[in-house]
Structures are given as C-alpha cells and as structure tokens.
Enzyme design. Structure first.
Site, PDB file in Angstrom:
ATOM      1  N   MET A 113       0.803  -5.858   8.568  1.00 29.70           N
ATOM      2  CA  MET A 113       0.094  -7.134   8.397  1.00 29.70           C
ATOM      3  C   MET A 113       0.625  -7.960   7.223  1.00 29.70           C
ATOM      4  SD  MET A 113      -3.762  -5.705   8.993  1.00 29.70           S
ATOM      5  CE  MET A 113      -4.091  -4.431  10.238  1.00 29.70           C
ATOM      6  N   SER A 114       1.877  -7.747   6.859  1.00 26.50           N
ATOM      7  CA  SER A 114       2.399  -8.478   5.688  1.00 26.50           C
ATOM      8  C   SER A 114       3.889  -8.759   5.874  1.00 26.50           C
ATOM      9  CB  SER A 114       2.185  -7.631   4.430  1.00 26.50           C
ATOM     10  OG  SER A 114       2.975  -6.464   4.471  1.00 26.50           O
TER      11      SER A 114
ATOM     12  N   SER B  91       0.842  -1.195   0.000  1.00 28.26           N
ATOM     13  CA  SER B  91       0.000   0.000   0.000  1.00 28.26           C
ATOM     14  C   SER B  91       0.876   1.243   0.000  1.00 28.26           C
ATOM     15  CB  SER B  91      -0.873   0.046   1.254  1.00 28.26           C
ATOM     16  OG  SER B  91      -1.580  -1.141   1.392  1.00 28.26           O
TER      17      SER B  91
ATOM     18  N   HIS C 230      -9.201  -4.842  -7.804  1.00 23.97           N
ATOM     19  CA  HIS C 230      -7.821  -4.720  -7.330  1.00 23.97           C
ATOM     20  C   HIS C 230      -6.880  -4.965  -8.499  1.00 23.97           C
ATOM     21  CE1 HIS C 230      -7.813  -4.711  -2.779  1.00 23.97           C
ATOM     22  NE2 HIS C 230      -9.089  -4.631  -3.122  1.00 23.97           N
TER      23      HIS C 230
ATOM     24  N   ASN D   4       0.739   5.925   9.833  1.00 29.44           N
ATOM     25  CA  ASN D   4       0.059   6.383  11.051  1.00 29.44           C
ATOM     26  C   ASN D   4       0.932   6.037  12.249  1.00 29.44           C
ATOM     27  OD1 ASN D   4      -1.068   3.575  10.061  1.00 29.44           O
ATOM     28  ND2 ASN D   4      -1.128   3.523  12.310  1.00 29.44           N
TER      29      ASN D   4
ATOM     30  N   TYR E 158      -4.390 -12.510   6.505  1.00 29.97           N
ATOM     31  CA  TYR E 158      -5.729 -12.202   7.045  1.00 29.97           C
ATOM     32  C   TYR E 158      -6.855 -12.454   6.053  1.00 29.97           C
ATOM     33  CZ  TYR E 158      -5.167  -7.608   4.745  1.00 29.97           C
ATOM     34  OH  TYR E 158      -4.956  -6.620   3.826  1.00 29.97           O
ATOM     35  N   GLU E 159      -6.523 -12.671   4.768  1.00 30.61           N
ATOM     36  CA  GLU E 159      -7.579 -12.924   3.783  1.00 30.61           C
ATOM     37  C   GLU E 159      -8.102 -14.353   3.870  1.00 30.61           C
ATOM     38  OE1 GLU E 159      -6.417 -11.595  -0.257  1.00 30.61           O
ATOM     39  OE2 GLU E 159      -4.832 -10.490   0.769  1.00 30.61           O
TER      40      GLU E 159
ATOM     41  N   HIS F 283      -2.482 -11.678   1.552  1.00 30.67           N
ATOM     42  CA  HIS F 283      -2.260 -11.461   2.990  1.00 30.67           C
ATOM     43  C   HIS F 283      -2.837 -12.639   3.774  1.00 30.67           C
ATOM     44  CE1 HIS F 283      -2.189  -7.295   1.417  1.00 30.67           C
ATOM     45  NE2 HIS F 283      -1.294  -7.091   2.369  1.00 30.67           N
TER      46      HIS F 283
ATOM     47  N   HIS G 213      -8.837   2.076   7.848  1.00 30.41           N
ATOM     48  CA  HIS G 213      -8.158   1.773   6.591  1.00 30.41           C
ATOM     49  C   HIS G 213      -8.074   3.041   5.741  1.00 30.41           C
ATOM     50  CE1 HIS G 213      -6.671  -0.612   3.332  1.00 30.41           C
ATOM     51  NE2 HIS G 213      -7.671  -0.277   2.551  1.00 30.41           N
TER      52      HIS G 213
ATOM     53  N   ALA H 199       3.030  -0.763   3.976  1.00 27.29           N
ATOM     54  CA  ALA H 199       2.569   0.351   4.803  1.00 27.29           C
ATOM     55  C   ALA H 199       2.550  -0.152   6.236  1.00 27.29           C
ATOM     56  CB  ALA H 199       1.182   0.787   4.374  1.00 27.29           C
TER      57      ALA H 199
HETATM   58  N1  HPA Z   1      -1.094  -1.622  12.189  1.00 30.85           N
HETATM   59  C1  HPA Z   1      -1.037  -2.667  11.339  1.00 30.85           C
HETATM   60  N2  HPA Z   1      -0.902  -2.533  10.029  1.00 30.85           N
HETATM   61  C2  HPA Z   1      -0.804  -1.288   9.530  1.00 30.85           C
HETATM   62  C3  HPA Z   1      -0.877  -0.158  10.352  1.00 30.85           C
HETATM   63  C4  HPA Z   1      -1.021  -0.341  11.766  1.00 30.85           C
HETATM   64  O1  HPA Z   1      -1.073   0.624  12.561  1.00 30.85           O
HETATM   65  N3  HPA Z   1      -0.759   0.915   9.537  1.00 30.85           N
HETATM   66  C5  HPA Z   1      -0.621   0.449   8.263  1.00 30.85           C
HETATM   67  N4  HPA Z   1      -0.664  -0.888   8.264  1.00 30.85           N
END
Ligand code: HPA
Length: 278
Positions: free
Chosen positions: A212-213, A34, A65, A236, A89-90, A87, A248, A117
């Site tokens: 998460m990756s 991302s 996508h 963030n 989580y999918e 991922h 998200h 990201a």
């Molecule tokens: N946590 C997990 N995955 C993320 C985050 C986060 O704060 N920001 C971007 N991907």
C-alpha cells in the site's frame, strides 16, 4: 493536487534547517517501511530530528508513531533515514511525501532507497523473504504529478528502479548468502487488504508482491531526479494464497520476526554504496 507555491516555501525553510543542523546532505536517503525500523540501530553517530521540526515533511496525525529523520553514518556511507511516511489510504491524497522528497533532492541527496512490507504473490517467496523491486504496477492509476506543469511532468518510468544499483544489490546478496528475489511490486490503495480475485488478477498481470505504499514516492522521486531503489519484506502470502486470515497484527508480527535480518542486509547495502558514485 500539490500547491507548489506554498510547498516551495516550506521546502526552502526545511532545506535551510537540515543544512544548518547536519551540513551537506548524505548521498543516500532511506524510507523505512514496516519491519525495517531496526536499521536505525546500525547508524553510528545518529542524530534524530522529528518531522514536526521539518515543515515540508508530512505532519503526524497519530500520537505515538515515530515520525523523525535520523542522520548518521553506516560504515563509510552517510545516510538519512526517514521513519514514517504518508500513505494514500490515510487521506485519499497520494502527494503526502512530495515535500519531503523534494526537500531531500534540493538538500543534495542522490538516491532514495525505499523499503516496505508486502504480501507475496509467489510461492517461492514465503513470509520472511526479501524482494528487490525491479518494476511496479500503479493499480489505482493515481499520480502525485496531476496538475504539474512543464514537459518534465511526462516522466519516463521505464527505468524507474535503477538498473546499476539493482545489479550491485543482487551481487551483494549473493556475497552475503542471502536469498533475494527480484520482481514487480503492485500498489493497492488499501487500507483494506485485497480480495483473492484481485490477487489472482495482479498475479496474471505479472505482479510478484503487493503493498500500500512506495509507488507514489517512486513517481515523485523520479520526477525530481532522484535515483530510486526498493526492497520489499514479505510479511504474508497475499489474500487467497494461504489459509491465513489477513490482519495488520499478523503482518506486524511477521515484520518483527524477519525485521532484524532485513535491517542487517539494508545496513550492509548502505555501507556498500560508499564504493559507488551516486
Ligand atoms: N497486501 C497489501 N499490503 C500489505 C500486505 C498485503 O497482503 N502485506 C503487507 N502489506
């Protein structure tokens, strides 16, 4: 668990297709996370091919996508970029990128450059910062190698993120006047964001960024003998470290705001790899 016999058939077909369409493999493969999609616009003579044409690649489940590879040139360096990753989580499976990465290795790729990201755990890396991944923590303690046979399943992870290439990247960032942090990435399974208590624990463990990756792919790549690098874009501050409510949309907005600078540095890095023997 990976069905190696079945996967092998798909890998063989995929390597043949890549070889016939693009010739010999570029030395560098990049997974675009991302916020990093803008890197594609830096490729000259770009040729794209959707994952649906590549049987060993993860097949998109959601319409809309972008799931494709783009092959071309950045400066003197040939590159293949992967837009779209599976991922954990999918599906609950952490093996989703096994076919794609083993295909790249067999085709002849040498280096897997991962991007993602992340949430930042450190005040000196606010949203918009870039971090070079020097190490990772596999918090879910899940491995895509469960069920593999042979002694080489016991992969050394003490030098997973290539030291020579990290040194090269930090020197490049200095030359380009780019603030590039270096630190440890912790994998959280998701898809929910972390709790503030989890973030305090990760920080105490020594993690600097959370996402998460990346970790399953690093393990798979090291297992099949690819060199690995990772760059994380902070979208963030992690949960509890700012007043923001994590969504998200928020992470995507910040990814868009800093994406261009991240992509420009990634392109400069790829071009600079032409100076090295990979
Ligand atoms: N946590 C997990 N995955 C993320 C985050 C986060 O704060 N920001 C971007 N991907």
């Amino acid at each position: 668990m990976i069905d190696n016999q079945k996967l092998d058939v798909a890998i063989t077909a995929t390597v043949e297709k890549l070889q016939s369409l693009f010739g010999d493999a570029p030395a560098v493969a990049v997974v675009l996370g991302s916020g990093w999609a803008g890197a594609v616009s830096h490729i000259q003579d770009a040729k794209a091919l959707p994952y649906t044409e590549l049987p060993a690649f993860p097949q998109p489940k959601v319409e809309g996508h972008v799931n494709e590879i783009v092959v071309g040139q950045i400066g003197a360096q040939r590159v293949v970029m992967l837009r779209g990753r599976a991922h954990t989580y999918e599906s609950g499976e952490c093996t989703g990128m096994a076919g794609a990465l083993r295909t790249l290795k067999r085709w002849g790729v040498k280096l897997l450059l991962q991007t993602n990201a992340s949430g930042s755990l450190r005040a000196h890396m606010p949203a918009g910062s870039l971090m070079l991944i020097s190490d990772h923590i596999n918090a879910p303690q899940r491995s895509p190698l469960v069920g593999e046979q042979g002694n080489h399943r016991f992969v050394d992870m003490s030098t997973a993120y290539d030291a020579e290439l990290r040194k090269h990247t930090l020197a490049l960032a200095k030359r380009e006047n780019l603030m590039l942090g270096e630190g440890t990435y912790v994998w959280a399974l998701g898809p929910q964001f972390e709790t503030p208590a989890e973030i305090r624990m990760f920080a105490a463990w020594g993690a600097d960024a959370v996402g998460m990756s990346t970790v399953p792919e690093t393990i798979l790549a090291r297992h099949c003998g690819l060199r690995v690098m990772g760059l994380a874009l902070m979208t963030n501050m992690a949960a509890g470290l700012s007043a923001e409510v994590l969504t998200h949309e928020l992470t995507m907005k910040q990814a868009q705001l800093s994406g261009e600078r991240a992509a420009a540095f990634l392109a400069a890095l790829i071009a600079s790899l032409a100076e090295l023997t990979l």
